[in-house]
Design a protein around this motif. Sequence first.
Motif, PDB file in Angstrom:
ATOM      1  N   PHE A  64      34.658  51.526  40.416  1.00 55.51           N
ATOM      2  CA  PHE A  64      34.627  50.951  41.594  1.00 55.51           C
ATOM      3  C   PHE A  64      33.555  51.094  42.526  1.00 55.51           C
ATOM      4  O   PHE A  64      33.129  52.337  42.613  1.00 55.51           O
ATOM      5  N   GLY A  65      32.953  50.167  43.303  1.00 51.25           N
ATOM      6  CA  GLY A  65      32.219  50.408  44.334  1.00 51.25           C
ATOM      7  C   GLY A  65      32.697  50.217  45.549  1.00 51.25           C
ATOM      8  O   GLY A  65      34.055  50.400  45.909  1.00 51.25           O
ATOM      9  N   PRO A  66      32.172  50.016  46.937  1.00 55.93           N
ATOM     10  CA  PRO A  66      32.793  50.316  48.077  1.00 55.93           C
ATOM     11  C   PRO A  66      33.632  48.891  48.272  1.00 55.93           C
ATOM     12  O   PRO A  66      33.369  47.805  47.547  1.00 55.93           O
ATOM     13  N   MET A  82      31.021  48.547  39.916  1.00 55.03           N
ATOM     14  CA  MET A  82      29.735  49.174  39.424  1.00 55.03           C
ATOM     15  C   MET A  82      29.243  49.046  37.956  1.00 55.03           C
ATOM     16  O   MET A  82      28.060  49.109  37.784  1.00 55.03           O
ATOM     17  N   SER A  83      30.334  49.414  37.197  1.00 56.33           N
ATOM     18  CA  SER A  83      30.153  49.261  35.734  1.00 56.33           C
ATOM     19  C   SER A  83      31.591  49.154  35.209  1.00 56.33           C
ATOM     20  O   SER A  83      32.626  49.431  35.557  1.00 56.33           O
ATOM     21  N   LEU A  84      31.581  48.737  33.945  1.00 59.23           N
ATOM     22  CA  LEU A  84      32.723  48.743  32.864  1.00 59.23           C
ATOM     23  C   LEU A  84      31.951  49.168  31.576  1.00 59.23           C
ATOM     24  O   LEU A  84      31.124  48.863  31.031  1.00 59.23           O
ATOM     25  N   ASP A  85      32.597  50.197  31.117  1.00 60.55           N
ATOM     26  CA  ASP A  85      32.079  51.041  30.088  1.00 60.55           C
ATOM     27  C   ASP A  85      33.419  51.233  29.145  1.00 60.55           C
ATOM     28  O   ASP A  85      34.407  51.388  29.431  1.00 60.55           O
ATOM     29  N   PHE A  86      32.914  50.823  27.770  1.00 63.04           N
ATOM     30  CA  PHE A  86      33.650  50.611  26.493  1.00 63.04           C
ATOM     31  C   PHE A  86      33.607  51.707  25.748  1.00 63.04           C
ATOM     32  O   PHE A  86      32.423  52.199  25.315  1.00 63.04           O
ATOM     33  N   GLU A  87      34.520  52.606  25.000  1.00 56.79           N
ATOM     34  CA  GLU A  87      34.474  53.702  24.275  1.00 56.79           C
ATOM     35  C   GLU A  87      35.483  53.627  23.225  1.00 56.79           C
ATOM     36  O   GLU A  87      36.477  53.245  23.493  1.00 56.79           O
ATOM     37  N   TRP A 116      28.802  43.302  30.900  1.00 55.05           N
ATOM     38  CA  TRP A 116      29.811  43.125  31.635  1.00 55.05           C
ATOM     39  C   TRP A 116      30.110  43.266  33.049  1.00 55.05           C
ATOM     40  O   TRP A 116      30.870  42.356  33.713  1.00 55.05           O
ATOM     41  N   GLN A 117      29.049  43.897  33.599  1.00 58.02           N
ATOM     42  CA  GLN A 117      29.207  44.000  35.244  1.00 58.02           C
ATOM     43  C   GLN A 117      28.673  42.653  35.913  1.00 58.02           C
ATOM     44  O   GLN A 117      29.310  42.390  36.928  1.00 58.02           O
ATOM     45  N   LYS A 118      27.899  42.144  35.078  1.00 60.85           N
ATOM     46  CA  LYS A 118      27.477  40.675  35.564  1.00 60.85           C
ATOM     47  C   LYS A 118      28.458  39.596  35.760  1.00 60.85           C
ATOM     48  O   LYS A 118      28.924  38.784  36.463  1.00 60.85           O
ATOM     49  N   LYS A 119      29.257  39.791  34.406  1.00 61.41           N
ATOM     50  CA  LYS A 119      30.667  39.057  34.420  1.00 61.41           C
ATOM     51  C   LYS A 119      31.495  39.351  35.190  1.00 61.41           C
ATOM     52  O   LYS A 119      32.549  38.661  35.512  1.00 61.41           O
ATOM     53  N   ALA A 129      38.590  39.254  32.669  1.00 60.30           N
ATOM     54  CA  ALA A 129      38.064  39.964  31.651  1.00 60.30           C
ATOM     55  C   ALA A 129      38.837  40.651  30.901  1.00 60.30           C
ATOM     56  O   ALA A 129      38.586  40.951  29.652  1.00 60.30           O
ATOM     57  N   LEU A 130      39.830  41.150  31.492  1.00 57.03           N
ATOM     58  CA  LEU A 130      41.033  41.989  30.608  1.00 57.03           C
ATOM     59  C   LEU A 130      41.782  40.828  29.540  1.00 57.03           C
ATOM     60  O   LEU A 130      41.911  41.089  28.554  1.00 57.03           O
ATOM     61  N   PHE A 131      41.945  40.001  30.161  1.00 58.17           N
ATOM     62  CA  PHE A 131      42.443  38.453  29.278  1.00 58.17           C
ATOM     63  C   PHE A 131      41.611  38.354  27.946  1.00 58.17           C
ATOM     64  O   PHE A 131      41.831  38.148  27.068  1.00 58.17           O
ATOM     65  N   ASP A 132      40.274  38.100  28.445  1.00 56.62           N
ATOM     66  CA  ASP A 132      39.270  37.851  27.485  1.00 56.62           C
ATOM     67  C   ASP A 132      39.327  38.866  26.106  1.00 56.62           C
ATOM     68  O   ASP A 132      39.150  38.371  25.091  1.00 56.62           O
ATOM     69  N   ILE A 133      39.238  40.181  26.854  1.00 52.96           N
ATOM     70  CA  ILE A 133      39.115  41.252  25.686  1.00 52.96           C
ATOM     71  C   ILE A 133      40.609  41.230  24.823  1.00 52.96           C
ATOM     72  O   ILE A 133      40.543  41.348  23.770  1.00 52.96           O
ATOM     73  N   SER A 134      41.755  41.040  25.730  1.00 56.40           N
ATOM     74  CA  SER A 134      43.030  40.975  25.139  1.00 56.40           C
ATOM     75  C   SER A 134      43.157  39.998  23.958  1.00 56.40           C
ATOM     76  O   SER A 134      43.694  40.230  22.816  1.00 56.40           O
ATOM     77  N   LEU A 135      42.562  38.783  24.159  1.00 52.83           N
ATOM     78  CA  LEU A 135      42.595  37.807  23.032  1.00 52.83           C
ATOM     79  C   LEU A 135      41.962  38.244  21.986  1.00 52.83           C
ATOM     80  O   LEU A 135      42.430  37.963  20.838  1.00 52.83           O
TER      81      LEU A 135
END
Length: 243
Positions: A64-66, A82-87, A116-119, A129-135
């Motif tokens: 998260f950012g401010p 600020m970022s979304l990182d997958f591992e 993903w940060q732009k999305k 985003a969570l829904f798209d990934i979950s699908l």
Amino acid sequence: RELSQMDAEDELDLAEMEKLKNTERACLEILEKYDFTEWELMEWSEQQAVFNFLYDSVTLTVVFGPPIDDEFFAAHPSRSIMSLDFESFLDEEQAPPSSCLVQKLIFQFIESQGCWQKKCPKLCYLPQALFDISLVVNRCRILGDELEFLQRWGAKFQLLETDIKDTEVKLLFSSSVAFAKFELTLALSHDYPSAVLPFRVQTHIGDIGEKEIAAVLSRVPAGHHYLQRAVTSIHQNLLQAPR
């Protein structure tokens, strides 16, 4: 007259309430049937949120950012992201090939989406985003179950071998009744099962080739359990009797 009018209005209100309850019940049943909430929240702090998918084998960390002025999310000040990182935490050396394939397809989807940060530049975009990934995780998890089913019960469909290499699945069919032995190779992608799979055929014995397989697969609609239905259809239409 006024009383009877009020009674009638009350009856209409009760009927409307009952109708809404029935609609709500039906909607809840649909949500339960098509529950694509494949994530589990592991951490939520001022700095970040951490979500796990697919038996803790995929982790998403959202930094998260401010806070954003005059914007709220779930009754709290909204935050920039600020970022979304997958591992990946899958042990590919120990995991079965079906799990490795599923993991590859999930990360194929993640990479296909670009930045993903732009999305998802702020908190209000995170649920989508969570829904798209979950699908995609849901579809790939079911595909993994299908592959395990074919590896275990393939003999019922004259399927001698199910071999998984990278994102391809090789199915070796053999039927003495139909005097046929052939290998069907299917190329899988993260779009499975919404699109028909590209395939190729190598004939070992008999005359079943690409033309015959294409004719059968053209009658198998894309959708839930496509792979199992395709195998069943090949078995029923091509391997039951001499051709």
